[in-house]
Design a protein around this motif. Sequence first.
Motif, PDB file in Angstrom:
ATOM      1  N   ASP A   1     -13.280 -10.673 120.701  1.00 17.19           N
ATOM      2  CA  ASP A   1     -12.318  -9.687 121.183  1.00 17.19           C
ATOM      3  C   ASP A   1     -11.135 -10.411 121.821  1.00 17.19           C
ATOM      4  O   ASP A   1     -11.333 -11.327 122.645  1.00 17.19           O
ATOM      5  CB  ASP A   1     -12.974  -8.769 122.214  1.00 17.19           C
ATOM      6  CG  ASP A   1     -14.049  -7.904 121.591  1.00 17.19           C
ATOM      7  OD1 ASP A   1     -14.023  -7.736 120.360  1.00 17.19           O
ATOM      8  OD2 ASP A   1     -14.926  -7.406 122.330  1.00 17.19           O
TER       9      ASP A   1
ATOM     10  N   ARG B   1     -21.199  -9.567 124.274  1.00 15.05           N
ATOM     11  CA  ARG B   1     -19.947  -9.310 123.551  1.00 15.05           C
ATOM     12  C   ARG B   1     -18.917 -10.399 123.803  1.00 15.05           C
ATOM     13  O   ARG B   1     -18.070 -10.666 122.947  1.00 15.05           O
ATOM     14  CB  ARG B   1     -19.369  -7.947 123.964  1.00 15.05           C
ATOM     15  CG  ARG B   1     -20.109  -6.761 123.366  1.00 15.05           C
ATOM     16  CD  ARG B   1     -19.290  -5.489 123.493  1.00 15.05           C
ATOM     17  NE  ARG B   1     -19.106  -5.112 124.883  1.00 15.05           N
ATOM     18  CZ  ARG B   1     -19.933  -4.318 125.555  1.00 15.05           C
ATOM     19  NH1 ARG B   1     -21.003  -3.818 124.949  1.00 15.05           N
ATOM     20  NH2 ARG B   1     -19.712  -4.011 126.814  1.00 15.05           N
ATOM     21  N   ASN B   2     -18.967 -11.015 124.977  1.00  9.89           N
ATOM     22  CA  ASN B   2     -17.974 -12.031 125.322  1.00  9.89           C
ATOM     23  C   ASN B   2     -18.555 -13.445 125.307  1.00  9.89           C
ATOM     24  O   ASN B   2     -17.899 -14.382 125.750  1.00  9.89           O
ATOM     25  CB  ASN B   2     -17.427 -11.743 126.727  1.00  9.89           C
ATOM     26  CG  ASN B   2     -16.640 -10.456 126.796  1.00  9.89           C
ATOM     27  OD1 ASN B   2     -15.473 -10.402 126.442  1.00  9.89           O
ATOM     28  ND2 ASN B   2     -17.290  -9.391 127.248  1.00  9.89           N
TER      29      ASN B   2
ATOM     30  N   LEU C   1     -15.735 -10.721 134.343  1.00 10.71           N
ATOM     31  CA  LEU C   1     -16.889 -11.256 133.620  1.00 10.71           C
ATOM     32  C   LEU C   1     -16.552 -12.590 132.968  1.00 10.71           C
ATOM     33  O   LEU C   1     -17.375 -13.523 132.986  1.00 10.71           O
ATOM     34  CB  LEU C   1     -17.334 -10.251 132.551  1.00 10.71           C
ATOM     35  CG  LEU C   1     -18.497 -10.702 131.666  1.00 10.71           C
ATOM     36  CD1 LEU C   1     -19.781 -10.811 132.477  1.00 10.71           C
ATOM     37  CD2 LEU C   1     -18.696  -9.739 130.490  1.00 10.71           C
ATOM     38  N   LEU C   2     -15.365 -12.716 132.391  1.00 13.00           N
ATOM     39  CA  LEU C   2     -14.963 -13.978 131.767  1.00 13.00           C
ATOM     40  C   LEU C   2     -14.907 -15.109 132.787  1.00 13.00           C
ATOM     41  O   LEU C   2     -15.381 -16.227 132.534  1.00 13.00           O
ATOM     42  CB  LEU C   2     -13.597 -13.815 131.090  1.00 13.00           C
ATOM     43  CG  LEU C   2     -13.554 -12.925 129.839  1.00 13.00           C
ATOM     44  CD1 LEU C   2     -12.112 -12.717 129.384  1.00 13.00           C
ATOM     45  CD2 LEU C   2     -14.383 -13.536 128.722  1.00 13.00           C
TER      46      LEU C   2
ATOM     47  N   GLU D   1     -22.635  -6.646 128.004  1.00 14.08           N
ATOM     48  CA  GLU D   1     -21.244  -7.064 128.143  1.00 14.08           C
ATOM     49  C   GLU D   1     -21.114  -8.572 127.963  1.00 14.08           C
ATOM     50  O   GLU D   1     -20.149  -9.061 127.364  1.00 14.08           O
ATOM     51  CB  GLU D   1     -20.708  -6.648 129.512  1.00 14.08           C
ATOM     52  CG  GLU D   1     -20.619  -5.143 129.712  1.00 14.08           C
ATOM     53  CD  GLU D   1     -20.088  -4.779 131.082  1.00 14.08           C
ATOM     54  OE1 GLU D   1     -19.738  -5.705 131.843  1.00 14.08           O
ATOM     55  OE2 GLU D   1     -20.016  -3.576 131.395  1.00 14.08           O
TER      56      GLU D   1
ATOM     57  N   ARG E   1     -12.915  -5.244 134.592  1.00 11.58           N
ATOM     58  CA  ARG E   1     -14.270  -5.801 134.655  1.00 11.58           C
ATOM     59  C   ARG E   1     -14.452  -6.950 133.673  1.00 11.58           C
ATOM     60  O   ARG E   1     -15.155  -7.914 133.951  1.00 11.58           O
ATOM     61  CB  ARG E   1     -15.292  -4.698 134.359  1.00 11.58           C
ATOM     62  CG  ARG E   1     -15.450  -3.686 135.485  1.00 11.58           C
ATOM     63  CD  ARG E   1     -16.489  -2.651 135.154  1.00 11.58           C
ATOM     64  NE  ARG E   1     -17.793  -3.260 134.918  1.00 11.58           N
ATOM     65  CZ  ARG E   1     -18.861  -2.577 134.517  1.00 11.58           C
ATOM     66  NH1 ARG E   1     -18.768  -1.283 134.297  1.00 11.58           N
ATOM     67  NH2 ARG E   1     -20.005  -3.176 134.341  1.00 11.58           N
ATOM     68  N   ARG E   2     -13.840  -6.834 132.503  1.00 14.16           N
ATOM     69  CA  ARG E   2     -14.021  -7.890 131.506  1.00 14.16           C
ATOM     70  C   ARG E   2     -13.397  -9.191 131.979  1.00 14.16           C
ATOM     71  O   ARG E   2     -13.932 -10.279 131.736  1.00 14.16           O
ATOM     72  CB  ARG E   2     -13.407  -7.463 130.168  1.00 14.16           C
ATOM     73  CG  ARG E   2     -13.706  -8.468 129.055  1.00 14.16           C
ATOM     74  CD  ARG E   2     -13.014  -8.136 127.776  1.00 14.16           C
ATOM     75  NE  ARG E   2     -13.190  -9.209 126.810  1.00 14.16           N
ATOM     76  CZ  ARG E   2     -12.290  -9.559 125.910  1.00 14.16           C
ATOM     77  NH1 ARG E   2     -11.136  -8.907 125.839  1.00 14.16           N
ATOM     78  NH2 ARG E   2     -12.530 -10.547 125.068  1.00 14.16           N
TER      79      ARG E   2
END
Length: 535
Positions: free
Chosen positions: A326, A81-82, A146-147, A78, A142-143
């Motif tokens: 994204d 991806r970010n 995470l950021l 994850e 969740r994203r």
Amino acid sequence: MERFISTETLVIELLLVASLVAIMVRRLRIPYTVALVIVGLILTSQQPLELSMTPELILALLVPPLVFEAAFHINLAELRRNLPGILLMAVVGVLLSTLIVGGALSLVTPLALPVALVFGALISATDPVAVVALFRALGAPRRLALLVEGESLFNDGTAIVVFNLVLATALTGRFDLVQGVADFVRVSAGGAVVGLALGWITAQLIARVDDYLIETTLTTVLAFGSYLVAERLHFSGVLAVVVAGLVNGNIGPQGMSPTTRIVLFNFWEYVAFLANSFVFLLIGLQVNVPTLLSNWQPIAWAIAAVLAARSVVTYSLGWIVNRISDPVPIRWLHVLNWGGLRGAIALALALSLPASLGEQRELVRIMAFGVVLFTLLGQSTTMRPLLRGLGIVTRNPAQTEYEMRHARLMSFRAAADHLDTLYRDGFISERAWETLRPELLAQAETIAHAVRILQQSHPELTVEELESARREFLRAQRSALMRLRRDGITSEEVFETLVAEVDASLMNNESPTSALPPVDDGVETSMADQEADSL
């Protein structure tokens, strides 16, 4: 000896205060870290404590476990991806924030430009502990969490590197752009390489050991050792801990038994709780409210500059992120903007300022404390209504209705049980009991039927309840096994085998019956034959 006893007494007192605050905030809608700061402010206003919060205490003792624990639990896939957006905010964002805050404050405060840039660098590191805890409690995406957490992990190390470079410029009066960029790359890359190497070595050792005590000790050595090794080599200790935590958290558990993983996760959760408790309680104890009030004007300018810089960085870099990675919704950018809290790193850097910086050193420290206090008491406490107002965290009407029906059902069943107790103890007559009990049971059955209908139309409502119930009876099994071992009924070998089965079920979220080994028919036959022979 007396000094040691007094220090030990103070630590125990702080732990007791932290525990009481943790109990108290369960009933209040304020973040735990904010409550600690407030309690610290109250304590120091009633009776000032002679407590020295040194930068070494924060950076070498309290920051590594916080950073390691957060990095250890981040999913590397994850994060990958970010990563473009996180690195953009953590590197370019820190540089932009340093320039904006420093440039603005050099115009409106007595700080000279080099010193103002030093303040801009030390205040650029974000500390989203309270915000991330709120995300978990409210069930934010969740994203988004995470950021916020990923940016904080990497910008801690970036801010420290930039701070040291800017501070050297302020003290010497010389700035070499090429040398500055080279030093930045060397210190940052060096820290990452140290963390990568030590994290990989520790993961390989863990894969070859099957003892949760040794494996937990190895991760402890890694968390503090990676920081110390990197600092000795003049690299970024914080970045080393971040990378070591990421590597060990994503590779190490593959070689761990379920029992070790559970013990390890619980251990680091507890260590992070301790470190957070000490950091934010110490912040409250160190703040001198009269001094802050007497310097309200430069503090107000500092708060305004930090908020403005954060807005420029978030929305401008967010626009770029949406074109290279994204997309991040605009509502999330609002949260990222307001969630840029400041905490331990900023205060540690402010406290580390050398006396050679001159008279302006004290003003920089006062402004840093003021900004940290504002972000914790102002931004952190308003994050919940912001999330709800933006519609990021919303209550499902079906979930609300399910909770209401379930609560009513539990209340009627509890009333029926209490009625039985009153009858059994002779407080009510048999006639009253026979009259009232059917009424309660009929109402309970009606509500139970309504709950079943809602569950049938919304099957997802029971998923979380089933998982929670499953975890509870697995924990009950584990406790029973521990009692059997403690009482000498079960041998250590049998205990370890059975606990490993229960822990595997806990880790995999499965029923314990699914984890049971098949029954050996040969054993059963042999036992049956022995019983027949004895007859």
